[in-house]
Design a protein around this motif. Structure first.
Motif, mmCIF file in Angstrom:
data_model
loop_
_atom_site.group_PDB
_atom_site.id
_atom_site.type_symbol
_atom_site.label_atom_id
_atom_site.label_comp_id
_atom_site.label_asym_id
_atom_site.label_seq_id
_atom_site.Cartn_x
_atom_site.Cartn_y
_atom_site.Cartn_z
ATOM 1 N N MET A 174 33.164 40.120 40.526
ATOM 2 C CA MET A 174 34.621 40.133 40.582
ATOM 3 C C MET A 174 35.095 40.808 41.859
ATOM 4 O O MET A 174 35.950 40.292 42.569
ATOM 5 C CB MET A 174 35.155 40.903 39.367
ATOM 6 N N SER A 175 34.484 41.962 42.172
ATOM 7 C CA SER A 175 34.931 42.647 43.386
ATOM 8 C C SER A 175 34.526 41.856 44.621
ATOM 9 O O SER A 175 35.171 41.949 45.669
ATOM 10 C CB SER A 175 34.354 44.057 43.431
ATOM 11 N N ALA A 176 33.428 41.044 44.494
ATOM 12 C CA ALA A 176 33.021 40.214 45.628
ATOM 13 C C ALA A 176 34.101 39.189 45.945
ATOM 14 O O ALA A 176 34.436 38.957 47.112
ATOM 15 C CB ALA A 176 31.701 39.521 45.313
ATOM 16 N N ALA A 177 34.677 38.604 44.871
ATOM 17 C CA ALA A 177 35.723 37.602 45.080
ATOM 18 C C ALA A 177 36.952 38.243 45.724
ATOM 19 O O ALA A 177 37.551 37.683 46.644
ATOM 20 C CB ALA A 177 36.096 36.962 43.744
ATOM 21 N N LEU A 178 37.308 39.435 45.239
ATOM 22 C CA LEU A 178 38.466 40.124 45.814
ATOM 23 C C LEU A 178 38.218 40.466 47.276
ATOM 24 O O LEU A 178 39.098 40.299 48.128
ATOM 25 C CB LEU A 178 38.782 41.391 45.013
ATOM 26 N N ALA A 179 36.991 40.923 47.570
ATOM 27 C CA ALA A 179 36.668 41.248 48.956
ATOM 28 C C ALA A 179 36.750 40.007 49.827
ATOM 29 O O ALA A 179 37.219 40.067 50.983
ATOM 30 C CB ALA A 179 35.272 41.868 49.017
ATOM 31 N N ALA A 180 36.315 38.863 49.270
ATOM 32 C CA ALA A 180 36.378 37.618 50.033
ATOM 33 C C ALA A 180 37.820 37.245 50.343
ATOM 34 O O ALA A 180 38.147 36.841 51.475
ATOM 35 C CB ALA A 180 35.692 36.508 49.235
ATOM 36 N N ILE A 181 38.705 37.398 49.338
ATOM 37 C CA ILE A 181 40.128 37.085 49.560
ATOM 38 C C ILE A 181 40.697 38.005 50.635
ATOM 39 O O ILE A 181 41.391 37.575 51.571
ATOM 40 C CB ILE A 181 40.914 37.242 48.240
ATOM 41 N N LEU A 182 40.360 39.296 50.518
ATOM 42 C CA LEU A 182 40.853 40.289 51.465
ATOM 43 C C LEU A 182 40.411 39.938 52.883
ATOM 44 O O LEU A 182 41.206 39.930 53.837
ATOM 45 C CB LEU A 182 40.290 41.647 51.045
ATOM 46 N N LYS A 183 39.115 39.604 53.009
ATOM 47 C CA LYS A 183 38.553 39.330 54.330
ATOM 48 C C LYS A 183 39.198 38.079 54.922
ATOM 49 O O LYS A 183 39.581 38.056 56.100
ATOM 50 C CB LYS A 183 37.043 39.125 54.188
ATOM 51 N N ARG A 184 39.322 37.054 54.104
ATOM 52 C CA ARG A 184 39.877 35.798 54.589
ATOM 53 C C ARG A 184 41.318 35.995 55.076
ATOM 54 O O ARG A 184 41.695 35.554 56.166
ATOM 55 C CB ARG A 184 39.857 34.771 53.458
ATOM 56 N N PHE A 218 43.746 29.976 41.801
ATOM 57 C CA PHE A 218 43.872 29.886 40.346
ATOM 58 C C PHE A 218 42.495 29.778 39.696
ATOM 59 O O PHE A 218 42.301 30.206 38.571
ATOM 60 C CB PHE A 218 44.705 28.660 39.961
ATOM 61 N N LEU A 219 41.537 29.159 40.419
ATOM 62 C CA LEU A 219 40.202 28.951 39.859
ATOM 63 C C LEU A 219 39.281 30.132 40.127
ATOM 64 O O LEU A 219 38.167 30.170 39.632
ATOM 65 C CB LEU A 219 39.576 27.689 40.478
ATOM 66 N N ALA A 220 39.749 31.094 40.942
ATOM 67 C CA ALA A 220 38.893 32.216 41.315
ATOM 68 C C ALA A 220 38.471 32.991 40.067
ATOM 69 O O ALA A 220 39.214 33.036 39.085
ATOM 70 C CB ALA A 220 39.631 33.125 42.291
ATOM 71 N N ALA A 254 46.596 38.009 38.983
ATOM 72 C CA ALA A 254 47.351 39.175 39.434
ATOM 73 C C ALA A 254 46.532 40.008 40.421
ATOM 74 O O ALA A 254 47.051 40.473 41.441
ATOM 75 C CB ALA A 254 47.778 40.023 38.238
ATOM 76 N N LEU A 255 45.234 40.142 40.128
ATOM 77 C CA LEU A 255 44.383 40.929 41.031
ATOM 78 C C LEU A 255 44.200 40.204 42.363
ATOM 79 O O LEU A 255 44.206 40.833 43.430
ATOM 80 C CB LEU A 255 43.021 41.172 40.380
ATOM 81 N N ALA A 256 44.034 38.889 42.288
ATOM 82 C CA ALA A 256 43.903 38.119 43.526
ATOM 83 C C ALA A 256 45.167 38.267 44.368
ATOM 84 O O ALA A 256 45.097 38.447 45.595
ATOM 85 C CB ALA A 256 43.651 36.647 43.196
ATOM 86 N N ALA A 257 46.327 38.238 43.693
ATOM 87 C CA ALA A 257 47.589 38.409 44.408
ATOM 88 C C ALA A 257 47.669 39.798 45.022
ATOM 89 O O ALA A 257 48.125 39.971 46.167
ATOM 90 C CB ALA A 257 48.760 38.177 43.453
#
Lengths: 223, 244, 53
Positions: free
Chosen positions: A1-11, A85-87, A92-95
């Motif tokens: 989960m934190s990997a996905a958030l880090a990916a969003i942040l980095k992108r 949406f598919l992440a 809310a966390l992705a946002a």
């Protein structure tokens, strides 16, 4: 989960910082707003010193509004919003991750610039520390309110002014306590801690409310 | 009548055809009665004749607050219960609430000039109402920005609810803020408690304002239903013209 | 009726109320008439809602 958030942040950081991302324009706008104030009120250094914290806060608040309308609209246009949406993380966390990236790219440079501009307004060292501290706490909250406004305006083509109109009334409490804490550090009439803690409380409130409301707005906009 | 029966627009339109004139008449009678009684009552010993402004100022402040509360409840109705009339009610209430908010601000300014010596003072109550007015304008701007009614309804509902949660925070902040800046030097309105000879006409007038609000609100809701029907008809007509 | 030294402000406040309330009434009525007319025009051209057929 934190990997996905880090990916969003980095992108998002990469997108914001590369050419055309528009991260630097906010700082230039901040500089321009602060520079025009002495032309309006006169080169009166005692006066500028007195209103300096307020000028910095208003400049930072206005500069924080820039680009908020693109925070989801760009993703909506290129389709990456659907992937969000598919992440494998709650929307809310992705946002929230997107808001954090937006703040690091646009808000953090404002905070760094604030003491330098403060020197030009004749603010002394103690108040510079205070105003910077309040901006560190307050500007991310502005971005998180803007996250909601950006989500509400996600499908609209020209929504920059709308986002500003929606965010500013909601940001009034931040402005009040941000400037009050700085004034407290200058005059010492009330302890710095009281308004500063209230500012922190309101910021935390928006860190929670902003992403949740933004996620709801995005879901409804997709229906 | 259960709320679910009102979900049918036809039934709603039939009902409001009776309700709107009745409420309008009631508003006229009550406001007239309130004003006549209010102007007959003796003048306030402190404020003199200026207290007459109260009969429109205070009810419009109440209506401005109540209309936003109604919008917030209707927004819940849109998002949670998905009642088909909820977003119509929310949309219709926004401009009316904003108008009463403006009326409250204008009459307050005209009351403040002779009493406080300024049209505007940054008193916590005035400032909160001003922020409420800005919130109203934001909601109206959002309604106007999104042309699909269903989508606009949901976006406006979320904004209305977030604004509603924020009203107490704004209230608390501006109270804190103005206590910092003004302290005891401010001339405050809440001096002596209100005398019954002034209170009774105020309450009658306020009841009249409530009737006036609902008459206007139902009429605006009817307009909104007709506007959506027109939109559907227009889309159908365009589709048929294309098919031919 | 004697409205005291600030009569102008009282009259202005009531005038503001009259203007704002009548503007609301005017808006609601004009809007209603325009909508009714447009719907009648469309229906005369034969447009019907699915539920009416």
């Amino acid at each position: 989960m934190s990997a996905a958030l880090a990916a969003i942040l980095k992108r998002d950081l990469k997108l914001a910082l590369r050419a055309g991302g528009g991260a630097g324009i906010g700082v230039i706008f901040f500089l321009a707003v602060v520079v025009i104030v002495p032309f309006a009120v006169g080169p009166d250094l005692p006066l500028l010193k007195r209103i300096g914290a307020a000028v910095l806060w208003i400049g930072a608040l206005l500069a924080s509004l820039l680009g908020l309308e693109r925070i989801f609209a760009a993703d909506h246009e290129d389709g990456s919003l659907d992937l969000l949406f598919l992440a494998p993380v709650p929307l809310a966390l992705a946002a929230a991750a997107k808001a954090l990236a937006h703040w690091v790219a646009t808000g953090l440079p404002l905070v760094v610039m604030a003491p330098i501009l403060g020197l030009m307004l004749g603010i002394d060292a103690r108040s510079l520390v205070a105003v910077t501290a309040t901006l560190v706490v307050g500007t991310p909250a502005v971005t998180f309110i803007g996250l909601l406004a950006g989500a509400l305006a996600v499908t609209l083509p020209r929504s920059g002014l709308l986002v500003a109109v929606l965010v500013l009334p909601l940001a009034i409490p931040l402005l009040i306590f941000g400037v009050a804490a700085t004034d407290a550090a200058v005059t010492g009439e009330i302890p710095f801690g009281a308004p500063f803690r209230l500012l922190c409380a309101i910021s935390l409130f928006f860190f929670v409310l902003g992403p949740i409301a933004a996620a709801a707005a995005l879901r409804y906009a997709r229906e | 009548m259960p709320l679910s029966e009102l979900a049918n627009p036809h039934r709603f339109l039939r009902l409001v055809r009776v309700l709107i004139p009745a409420l309008a008449m009631l508003a006229l009678v009550l406001i007239g009665l309130g004003l006549v009684q209010g102007f007959r009552a003796p003048a306030d010993y402190q404020q003199g004749e200026m207290v007459r402004v109260m009969y429109i100022h205070v009810p419009s402040a109440w209506i401005a607050l109540a209309a936003y509360t109604l919008m917030a409840i209707a927004s819940l109705g849109t998002l949670v219960w998905r009642h088909p009339l909820a977003d119509v009610a929310a949309k219709a209430a926004a401009p009316i609430g904003a108008a009463f908010c403006l009326l409250c601000l204008v009459t307050g300014a005209l009351w403040g000039r002779p009493m406080w010596g300024a049209y505007w003072v940054w008193d916590p109550r005035l400032t909160s109402v001003l922020v409420l007015f800005l919130l109203y304008l934001g909601v109206i701007a959002l309604w106007r920005a999104i042309d699909d009614p269903g989508r606009a309804a949901k976006a406006a509902a979320i904004l209305t609810l977030v604004g509603f949660i924020n009203v107490p925070i704004v209230k608390f902040s501006v109270e804190w803020w103005s206590s910092l800046h003004q302290g005891a030097s401010v001339f405050r309105l809440d001096g002596p408690s209100i005398h019954p000879s002034l209170l009774q006409p105020l309450l009658i007038s306020a009841a009249g304002f409530v009737a006036l609000f609902f008459a206007l609100h139902l009429a605006a809701m009817r307009n909104e239903i007709l506007r959506r029907r027109l939109r559907t008809l227009g889309i159908l007509a365009a589709a048929e013209a294309e098919a031919r | 009726m004697d409205l005291g030294p600030h009569a102008g402000f009282i009259v202005a406040a009531y005038a503001a109320a009259a203007i704002i309330v009548s503007a609301l009434v005017f808006w609601v009525v004009i809007d209603y008439r325009g909508l009714e007319r447009s719907i009648a025009k469309l229906e005369a051209r034969g447009a019907k809602r699915r539920s009416d057929r």
